[in-house]
Design an enzyme around this catalytic site. Sequence first.
Site, PDB file in Angstrom:
ATOM      1  N   LYS B  42       0.829  -1.203   0.000  1.00  0.00           N
ATOM      2  CA  LYS B  42       0.000   0.000   0.000  1.00  0.00           C
ATOM      3  C   LYS B  42       0.866   1.257   0.000  1.00  0.00           C
ATOM      4  O   LYS B  42       1.889   1.318   0.684  1.00  0.00           O
ATOM      5  CB  LYS B  42      -0.882  -0.033   1.252  1.00  0.00           C
ATOM      6  CG  LYS B  42      -1.868   1.100   1.312  1.00  0.00           C
ATOM      7  CD  LYS B  42      -2.872   0.871   2.431  1.00  0.00           C
ATOM      8  CE  LYS B  42      -3.748   2.100   2.616  1.00  0.00           C
ATOM      9  NZ  LYS B  42      -4.492   2.470   1.402  1.00  0.00           N
ATOM     10  N   ASN B  66     -14.056   3.729  -3.323  1.00  0.00           N
ATOM     11  CA  ASN B  66     -13.328   3.938  -2.069  1.00  0.00           C
ATOM     12  C   ASN B  66     -12.719   5.316  -1.984  1.00  0.00           C
ATOM     13  O   ASN B  66     -12.314   5.912  -2.978  1.00  0.00           O
ATOM     14  CB  ASN B  66     -12.234   2.874  -1.886  1.00  0.00           C
ATOM     15  CG  ASN B  66     -10.937   3.272  -2.538  1.00  0.00           C
ATOM     16  OD1 ASN B  66     -10.142   4.026  -1.960  1.00  0.00           O
ATOM     17  ND2 ASN B  66     -10.704   2.796  -3.746  1.00  0.00           N
ATOM     18  N   ALA B  67     -12.697   5.811  -0.758  1.00  0.00           N
ATOM     19  CA  ALA B  67     -11.969   7.039  -0.443  1.00  0.00           C
ATOM     20  C   ALA B  67     -11.259   6.789   0.883  1.00  0.00           C
ATOM     21  O   ALA B  67     -11.638   7.297   1.915  1.00  0.00           O
ATOM     22  CB  ALA B  67     -12.903   8.228  -0.347  1.00  0.00           C
ATOM     23  N   GLY B  69      -8.110   7.466   1.348  1.00  0.00           N
ATOM     24  CA  GLY B  69      -7.375   8.707   1.597  1.00  0.00           C
ATOM     25  C   GLY B  69      -5.911   8.537   1.957  1.00  0.00           C
ATOM     26  O   GLY B  69      -5.375   9.323   2.735  1.00  0.00           O
ATOM     27  N   ASN B 122       2.824   6.676  -7.229  1.00  0.00           N
ATOM     28  CA  ASN B 122       1.377   6.920  -7.266  1.00  0.00           C
ATOM     29  C   ASN B 122       1.118   8.405  -7.542  1.00  0.00           C
ATOM     30  O   ASN B 122       1.213   9.235  -6.648  1.00  0.00           O
ATOM     31  CB  ASN B 122       0.764   6.469  -5.936  1.00  0.00           C
ATOM     32  CG  ASN B 122      -0.750   6.629  -5.914  1.00  0.00           C
ATOM     33  OD1 ASN B 122      -1.345   7.169  -6.854  1.00  0.00           O
ATOM     34  ND2 ASN B 122      -1.373   6.176  -4.841  1.00  0.00           N
ATOM     35  N   CYS B 125      -4.019   9.052  -7.373  1.00  0.00           N
ATOM     36  CA  CYS B 125      -5.077   8.793  -6.397  1.00  0.00           C
ATOM     37  C   CYS B 125      -6.206   9.816  -6.574  1.00  0.00           C
ATOM     38  O   CYS B 125      -5.959  11.016  -6.517  1.00  0.00           O
ATOM     39  CB  CYS B 125      -4.534   8.860  -4.972  1.00  0.00           C
ATOM     40  SG  CYS B 125      -5.842   8.738  -3.731  1.00  0.00           S
ATOM     41  N   ASN B 188      -5.295   3.639 -12.377  1.00  0.00           N
ATOM     42  CA  ASN B 188      -5.787   3.775 -11.005  1.00  0.00           C
ATOM     43  C   ASN B 188      -7.322   3.775 -11.066  1.00  0.00           C
ATOM     44  O   ASN B 188      -7.906   3.713 -12.158  1.00  0.00           O
ATOM     45  CB  ASN B 188      -5.265   5.074 -10.382  1.00  0.00           C
ATOM     46  CG  ASN B 188      -5.213   5.002  -8.849  1.00  0.00           C
ATOM     47  OD1 ASN B 188      -6.123   4.466  -8.217  1.00  0.00           O
ATOM     48  ND2 ASN B 188      -4.155   5.522  -8.266  1.00  0.00           N
ATOM     49  N   THR B 189      -7.967   3.863  -9.910  1.00  0.00           N
ATOM     50  CA  THR B 189      -9.428   3.898  -9.902  1.00  0.00           C
ATOM     51  C   THR B 189      -9.923   5.101 -10.694  1.00  0.00           C
ATOM     52  O   THR B 189      -9.227   6.101 -10.831  1.00  0.00           O
ATOM     53  CB  THR B 189      -9.969   3.981  -8.466  1.00  0.00           C
ATOM     54  OG1 THR B 189      -9.312   5.055  -7.804  1.00  0.00           O
ATOM     55  CG2 THR B 189      -9.733   2.683  -7.716  1.00  0.00           C
ATOM     56  N   THR B 263     -10.029  -5.226  -6.749  1.00  0.00           N
ATOM     57  CA  THR B 263     -11.439  -5.473  -6.467  1.00  0.00           C
ATOM     58  C   THR B 263     -11.802  -6.948  -6.654  1.00  0.00           C
ATOM     59  O   THR B 263     -12.695  -7.467  -5.982  1.00  0.00           O
ATOM     60  CB  THR B 263     -12.298  -4.563  -7.372  1.00  0.00           C
ATOM     61  OG1 THR B 263     -11.923  -3.211  -7.095  1.00  0.00           O
ATOM     62  CG2 THR B 263     -13.783  -4.722  -7.104  1.00  0.00           C
TER      63      THR B 263
END
Lengths: 274, 301
Positions: B42, B66-67, B69, B122, B125, B188-189, B263
């Site tokens: 992560k 999802n959030a 954060g 990343n 996000c 990413n999402t 997921t």
Amino acid sequence: MVEKPVMVKLKRIERENERHRTYYFEFDKASKAKPGQFLMVWLPEIDEKPISLSKISEKEIGITVQCKGKWSESICSIPEGKQIGVRGPYGNGYSTEGIKSAIIVAGGCGTAPIRPLVDKCIADGIETRLVMGAQNKSGLLFESEMKEKLGDNLYITTDDGSAGTKGFTTTVLGEQIAKEKPEMVFSCGPEIMLKAVLGMCEKAGVKCQLSLERYMRCGFGVCGQCAMNELLICKDGPIFSGEVLAKSSEFGNIARLKSGLEVSLKEYADWRQC
Amino acid sequence: MEIEFCGIKMKNPTVLASGILGVNAELLKRVAREGAGAVTMKSIGPKEKQGHSNPTVLEWEHGLINAVGLPSPGYKNMENEFKQLEDCESPVIVSIYGASIEEFEKVTEGIVGYEPSIIEINISCPNTKKEGQIFGCNAETAAEVVEAVNKIAGKIKVMPKLTPQANNIAEIARSCEKAGANAICAINTLGPGMLIDADARKPVLANKFGGVSGPAIKPIALRCVYQIYEAVSIPILGMGGITNGTDAIEMMMAGATAVGMGTATHYRGINAFKLVADEMQHWMKEHNVENIGELVGVVHD
């Protein structure tokens, strides 16, 4: 059904003692839940928290909370007729299969999931003894109900002696195991108590199932927030066998804060209190 | 099923995507044991960060939202995890984030000594203000971050994770390649999106908005990977909506050398990686494909 909250109307609110309230509502999805399973309970704009079921029936579902902290203070100010969000039930729950005799040990708030477990044990014809403890008399939960259901098989302890035997649940557990060894010990309560319960069960050669708690986010096993070693409390648990816990280096020692930072169980418990 | 991804050997092309399960070393090792060809830790940030309050992860009819954060203990508090990862049976990808070039540099310096197989940068996000996709929506800033991380990473491979929100994802990937990226991770999402509860008359996520993942975003992921493949010559870790072996093969046909899943663990359990790898193998057998690498990018003209 997707894993998002459903708004349910609070049918009835019972004041258990000074600090604890039980909220009853209808939620079909949980009507066949196992004792020890939990719901994620959402208060819009406040927070969402895992809360174990304290009543499981076709007619209604119940959760018992302590009015302490931001989320709990909020739920304690919600009147009957208003709505809360719930999703679940999640987790594995206690397994009573094939068991003929059991001692249940409940500490403080940990008495909540024990209530439906007692019902299940009685329904399954399991010879059941319950050791129930709290800091003082006003912290005891479901005392008269348990007395009614279990009679002389109910043993009460308080830290200050204001009700039952003065001392810890584990002392009485030791005496009860010595008197007659049960096939299984079930327990829920502060982790420090659970660790002592595990130690006694190991020594006496009795199997046990213990209910654990960690800070959670998803509740259904994807985010990893509630990890204890390689175990997910939300999905692999929250009920774990003594054999599994005996191998865990984090059980009774380490938990994670919201950031994921590993801290001592004491520091974690202090943070969870607020 | 073995593949090589920017010089890293993997037992199969499946990779645990970042932000799913990867909070500690032992869970990552469990996922590796359950079949993942590589695992991603992560995202790690410059300092301890709480992330958002709950609700943070929810399901909707066609995936998750999802959030979380970007909660992180901060790179300084991760030593114990890194040490325990030394005997992980699959290569470890470490994801990092920052709110500035300096923060990305600081985190890279902090973790480079643990020698992860790949550093995932990343820059995509969708649910944080400062650390989020602002870097990943612009070709120049994306390249600046990659260049800065790459300088410190030395021989360790670097791989920016891109966002489908950028309107020129291929151009951003090309710019990252020029800046020294060894691979591209996409996507990413999606979003952010939001859920509203009609009865509560409120948004459900505490952060209101969150990244959308799962089967619903697969067509967008395929299109992004397809476009990136046309633009770069470095390998692509493709992800977004992969749930079964056929999904994974389609993603490889679009141009991915390896495939990420997150997921999917919700739909199929932690052993999703083994299940998907087995399904891919079955497909190959049925279609007389000997080497999975033959499929990479086959749909391109």
